[in-house]
Enzyme design. Structure first.
Site, PDB file in Angstrom:
ATOM      1  N   MET A 195       0.889  -1.161   0.000  1.00  0.00           N
ATOM      2  CA  MET A 195       0.000   0.000   0.000  1.00  0.00           C
ATOM      3  C   MET A 195       0.928   1.211   0.000  1.00  0.00           C
ATOM      4  SD  MET A 195      -2.810  -1.264   2.828  1.00  0.00           S
ATOM      5  CE  MET A 195      -3.619   0.332   2.882  1.00  0.00           C
ATOM      6  N   THR A 196       1.181   1.743  -1.192  1.00  0.00           N
ATOM      7  CA  THR A 196       2.176   2.808  -1.318  1.00  0.00           C
ATOM      8  C   THR A 196       1.756   4.094  -0.631  1.00  0.00           C
ATOM      9  OG1 THR A 196       1.217   3.421  -3.461  1.00  0.00           O
ATOM     10  CG2 THR A 196       3.098   1.916  -3.495  1.00  0.00           C
ATOM     11  N   CYS A 197       0.465   4.293  -0.425  1.00  0.00           N
ATOM     12  CA  CYS A 197       0.019   5.545   0.193  1.00  0.00           C
ATOM     13  C   CYS A 197       0.467   5.646   1.647  1.00  0.00           C
ATOM     14  CB  CYS A 197      -1.490   5.686   0.092  1.00  0.00           C
ATOM     15  SG  CYS A 197      -2.401   4.296   0.792  1.00  0.00           S
ATOM     16  N   VAL A 198       0.767   4.490   2.278  1.00  0.00           N
ATOM     17  CA  VAL A 198       1.217   4.507   3.676  1.00  0.00           C
ATOM     18  C   VAL A 198       2.518   3.718   3.844  1.00  0.00           C
ATOM     19  CG1 VAL A 198      -1.006   4.936   4.767  1.00  0.00           C
ATOM     20  CG2 VAL A 198      -0.383   2.597   4.148  1.00  0.00           C
ATOM     21  N   ASN A 199       3.217   3.407   2.746  1.00  0.00           N
ATOM     22  CA  ASN A 199       4.494   2.675   2.798  1.00  0.00           C
ATOM     23  C   ASN A 199       4.350   1.367   3.582  1.00  0.00           C
ATOM     24  OD1 ASN A 199       5.686   4.863   1.439  1.00  0.00           O
ATOM     25  ND2 ASN A 199       6.102   5.908   3.370  1.00  0.00           N
TER      26      ASN A 199
END
Length: 469
Positions: free
Chosen positions: A434-438
């Site tokens: 989930m790249t939005c929250v690493n």
């Protein structure tokens, strides 16, 4: 808040940057260059980096407006130009989503800056000096990109270059200036390896450029230049030597050679090396370089390589940058520091100690978990290319912010990937993110070799799309 910082402090940072370490000057830059909410956001992130605990109830949350834009992955550079034309001068945070993809937020936005950075390095734009190399990535295998070991520097324009070419390049550099300024303003990173000589232009130090800066534009030309310069120095020594008679002086001058060849035998003329259409002076193509005019030739090579040939491109970059925020705000940095201001942390080796300090295992994992230990061992063995692939996969950007993993916000979180069917074997699945929250969802693989293979496959294939994981 930013108005409460005395003017003398910012002036001191600009005129005496040596008084403060880079991190302090960067914090001062963000606290004084933009609006209050951006300053607050940066200061709060800085407190997190330093390990300071801030209670949520005590925090005054920044209220940054967001401008969301939905774009296609096709013809990305043209779309980016339209997006920046629309929101480039806005104080709102730019947020990107791709058509037919559900992902939105930080990951797709960081990837947008990365992909546009690569688009700006395409050889067919005619923007840069350097070697053209073919991409080895998927469908782009036939696309040429400019590569230079010393960083990218503008390709010189002739004085009589066609107006259409000049306008095309000026527009591209103006866009790039706006693009990089917006990235800095929003605390994003660009992935464009620029030359130190270009950074001097950015800061308005172009008048300090001299022959020593040729090594930052073209190392091969710089090497040949130094050889010719040595011949010129020998000529001046001979001419200044009063022990010579006219006959012996002329004989010594006639014996001056470069690798056994006289200057005349090198068949040079007054055009810029590597650019036969760029004449160094009027009728330059028809003017041979001789020992008598060698000094004039060398001076003109420096002038056209570093100033005259790139003046229009570099001033267009500064114009575009200035349209977002004052470029003079960068004066608190040295030219070599702009690489970090523009693109984040300089790549270096990862070690287990720093990974333990900066990464956060959760939801089924601890630092003592087998899978987490495997992951740290794999990451510490990565070379630069593998580091970039992993970061692109997990965060959306191939670069870390200044300070490395400890400055990543939110921190890299490693959680155990679970399956609806408990009989499923973790070895059969790839990790997801989930790249939005690493956020890295890592299956509990049975051995390190399987994890290494699955991570590599996911990092190579799990890009250029944002879907539910």
């Amino acid at each position: 808040m930013t108005g409460n910082i005395p003017k003398w402090l910012t002036q001191l940072g600009a005129t005496c940057p040596f008084l403060f370490p880079f991190d302090t000057r960067q914090l001062l830059f963000y606290a004084t260059s933009f609006d209050r909410d951006r300053a607050m956001m940066r200061l709060q992130d800085g407190n997190q980096d330093n390990g300071a605990a801030i209670e949520t109830t005590d925090r005054v949350a920044p209220r940054l407006d967001k401008r969301k834009r939905v774009i296609s992955r096709n013809d990305l550079l043209k779309q980016a130009e339209k997006v920046l034309e629309d929101v480039g001068m806005s104080k709102a945070l730019l947020e990107i989503q791709y058509e037919n993809e559900v992902g939105t937020g930080l990951g797709p936005t960081l990837e947008f800056y990365t992909l546009v950075s690569k688009e700006l390095q395409k050889a067919d734009l005619d923007m840069w000096r350097g070697e053209v190399v073919k991409s080895n990535e998927g469908s782009n295998c036939d696309v040429g990109y400019v590569n230079s070991a010393c960083g990218l520097f503008p390709s010189p324009l002739a004085r009589n270059a066609k107006a259409s070419l000049v306008n095309k390049l000026k527009n591209k550099f103006k866009f790039m200036g706006k693009f990089i300024a917006k990235a800095i303003m929003d605390s994003r990173m660009v992935d464009i390896p620029l030359s130190l000589a270009f950074y001097k232009w950015v800061l308005g130090h172009e008048n300090s450029l001299d022959c020593n800066d040729l090594q930052y534009t073209d190392p091969i030309v710089a090497k040949s230049f130094r050889q010719l310069q040595q011949v010129l120095q020998e000529k001046k020594k001979i001419e200044a030597d009063k022990s010579h008679t006219p006959e012996s002086r002329q004989l010594a001058l006639d014996n001056l050679t470069l690798d056994g060849c006289s200057i005349e035998d090198l068949s040079l003329d007054f055009v810029l090396p590597g650019y036969p259409n760029v004449e160094l002076k009027k009728a330059g193509k028809d003017t041979a370089v001789t020992l008598a005019n060698l000094e004039e030739y060398l001076n003109l090579v420096v002038h056209w390589s570093l100033y005259e040939g790139v003046y229009r491109q570099c001033t267009s970059f500064r114009e575009g940058f200035e349209s977002v925020f004052p470029i003079n705000n960068l004066r608190c940095f040295y030219p070599f520091e702009l690489e970090q201001v523009f693109g984040g942390s300089i790549q270096h080796t990862w070690d287990v100690k720093s990974l333990i300090e900066c990464c956060r295992p959760d939801h089924g994992y601890t630092h003592d978990s087998r899978a987490v230990k495997y992951l740290y061992e794999i990451l510490t063995a990565y070379v630069t290319t593998e580091q970039r692939q992993f970061l692109q996969f997990v965060t959306g950007s191939p670069r870390l912010p200044v300070g490395g993993f400890k400055s990543l916000s939110p921190p890299l979180t490693i959680v155990r990937k679970t399956f609806e069917d408990s009989s499923e074997k973790p070895d059969n699945f790839l990790p997801s993110v989930m790249t939005c929250v690493n956020y890295l969802k890592l299956p509990d693989y049975s051995n390190i070799e399987i994890m290494r293979d699955k991570l590599q496959k996911a990092a190579q294939e799990g890009q250029l799309a944002f879907h539910l994981s």
